[in-house]
Design an enzyme around this catalytic site. Structure first.
Site, PDB file in Angstrom:
ATOM      1  N   ASP A  45       0.841  -1.206   0.000  1.00  0.00           N
ATOM      2  CA  ASP A  45       0.000   0.000   0.000  1.00  0.00           C
ATOM      3  C   ASP A  45       0.876   1.256   0.000  1.00  0.00           C
ATOM      4  O   ASP A  45       0.359   2.380  -0.060  1.00  0.00           O
ATOM      5  CB  ASP A  45      -1.006  -0.001   1.163  1.00  0.00           C
ATOM      6  N   SER A  46       2.203   1.069  -0.029  1.00  0.00           N
ATOM      7  CA  SER A  46       3.125   2.181  -0.293  1.00  0.00           C
ATOM      8  C   SER A  46       2.801   2.814  -1.644  1.00  0.00           C
ATOM      9  O   SER A  46       3.251   3.922  -1.926  1.00  0.00           O
ATOM     10  CB  SER A  46       4.578   1.687  -0.269  1.00  0.00           C
ATOM     11  N   ASP A  84      -1.083  -6.138   0.038  1.00  0.00           N
ATOM     12  CA  ASP A  84      -1.459  -5.484   1.300  1.00  0.00           C
ATOM     13  C   ASP A  84      -2.960  -5.282   1.430  1.00  0.00           C
ATOM     14  O   ASP A  84      -3.599  -4.741   0.500  1.00  0.00           O
ATOM     15  CB  ASP A  84      -0.823  -4.093   1.369  1.00  0.00           C
ATOM     16  N   LYS A 112      -1.115  -9.319   3.305  1.00  0.00           N
ATOM     17  CA  LYS A 112      -0.356  -8.791   4.455  1.00  0.00           C
ATOM     18  C   LYS A 112      -1.242  -7.829   5.224  1.00  0.00           C
ATOM     19  O   LYS A 112      -1.961  -7.028   4.629  1.00  0.00           O
ATOM     20  CB  LYS A 112       0.914  -8.094   3.966  1.00  0.00           C
ATOM     21  N   GLU A 114      -1.225  -5.278   8.962  1.00  0.00           N
ATOM     22  CA  GLU A 114      -0.347  -4.646   9.951  1.00  0.00           C
ATOM     23  C   GLU A 114      -0.955  -4.731  11.346  1.00  0.00           C
ATOM     24  O   GLU A 114      -2.099  -4.316  11.541  1.00  0.00           O
ATOM     25  CB  GLU A 114      -0.134  -3.167   9.598  1.00  0.00           C
ATOM     26  N   GLU A 181       9.531  -3.996  10.280  1.00  0.00           N
ATOM     27  CA  GLU A 181       9.980  -2.719   9.702  1.00  0.00           C
ATOM     28  C   GLU A 181      10.559  -1.809  10.772  1.00  0.00           C
ATOM     29  O   GLU A 181       9.937  -1.577  11.814  1.00  0.00           O
ATOM     30  CB  GLU A 181       8.787  -2.034   9.000  1.00  0.00           C
TER      31      GLU A 181
END
Ligand code: KIV
Length: 263
Positions: A45-46, A84, A112, A114, A181
């Site tokens: 999602d960057s 993501d 993925k 978070e 990260e």
């Protein structure tokens, strides 16, 4: 070139062999990533920052992620594709299952998400439904407003223990991989040793099982980059060459070097 599988990456971990991961968002770059032999692609999602120009990942939607996941899947065959789940798309279990299914249908092999122990029920649900999960701990950009900025996490003993406990909880719930990260390299090394599943580091030092970088950072396109980034386009003859040099540096352990790590 055969498709990278999760068991093959677990086997690499067991044999002490590293692997490389890079973010990618479209078919053309996916083909170059595949040509470079990179084992896995993260449709991160960057993309909200490097493609869409936002100052965080928060505005990214499930439709955006599905569109870019499908684009990547059309461009390559061999790399494992991790996609993501964006901000706000996995807060309830049903929402998590529905949105993860959308990304899998678009071409992902893992999703993925978070966060720590609060996600264990969702991870169990996804795993039971045939959807492998990659966790993401340490600096979790979707929580930038809680964290108060993009900062190194786990620098004091309490925080470090919390991240280790979360990592163990995610693995116990069935997570197949973990991204760590921006954490001190000693903490990343401890977590990597404690888990059976592969740990993919970014700003987490050289002792994780794999490394991931944002494609635009690795190619020197991003104007302002973090300490843990190296510009592999510098001195490369092509984009594919830069990607090959990145993979080689991860596999031979020369990236990340001391100047890319946090203590
Ligand atoms: O979205 C992304 O690119 C990521 C990486 C920074 C790990 O989550």
């Amino acid at each position: 070139m055969s498709k990278t599988s999760i068991p093959s990456l677990i086997q690499k971990k067991q044999q002490g062999e590293k692997f490389a991961v890079v973010t990618c968002y479209d078919a053309s770059f996916a083909q170059l990533v595949e040509n470079a032999g990179i084992e896995a692609i993260l449709v991160g999602d960057s993309l909200g920052m490097v493609l869409q120009g936002h100052d965080s990942t928060l505005p990214v939607s499930v439709d955006d992620m599905a569109y870019h996941t499908a684009s990547v899947a059309r461009g390559c065959r061999a790399p494992l594709i991790i996609s993501d789940l964006p901000f706000g798309s996995y807060h309830s279990q049903q929402q998590c299952l529905d949105n993860a299914s959308t990304l899998m249908r678009a071409g992902a092999q893992l999703v993925k998400l978070e966060g720590g122990a609060w996600l264990t029920d969702s991870i169990e649900l996804l795993s039971r439904a045939g959807i492998p999960v990659c966790g993401h701990l340490g600096l979790t950009p979707q929580s930038v407003n809680v964290l108060g900025g993009y900062r190194v996490q786990g620098r004091n003993d309490d925080q470090a223990k919390h991240i280790l406990d979360d990592a163990l909880a995610l693995e116990a719930a069935g997570a197949a991989m973990l991204v760590l990260e921006c954490v001190p390299q000693t903490l990343a090394a401890e977590i990597t040793q404690a888990l059976r599943i592969p740990v993919i580091g970014i700003g987490a030092g050289p002792q994780t099982d794999a490394q991931v970088l944002v494609l635009h950072d690795l190619l020197g396109i991003t104007a302002k980059t973090a300490r843990f980034v190296r510009n592999f386009a510098d001195g490369s003859s092509s984009i594919e060459d830069a990607l090959c040099r990145y993979r080689n540096a991860v596999l031979d352990g020369s990236f990340p070097a001391a100047e890319h790590c946090f203590d």
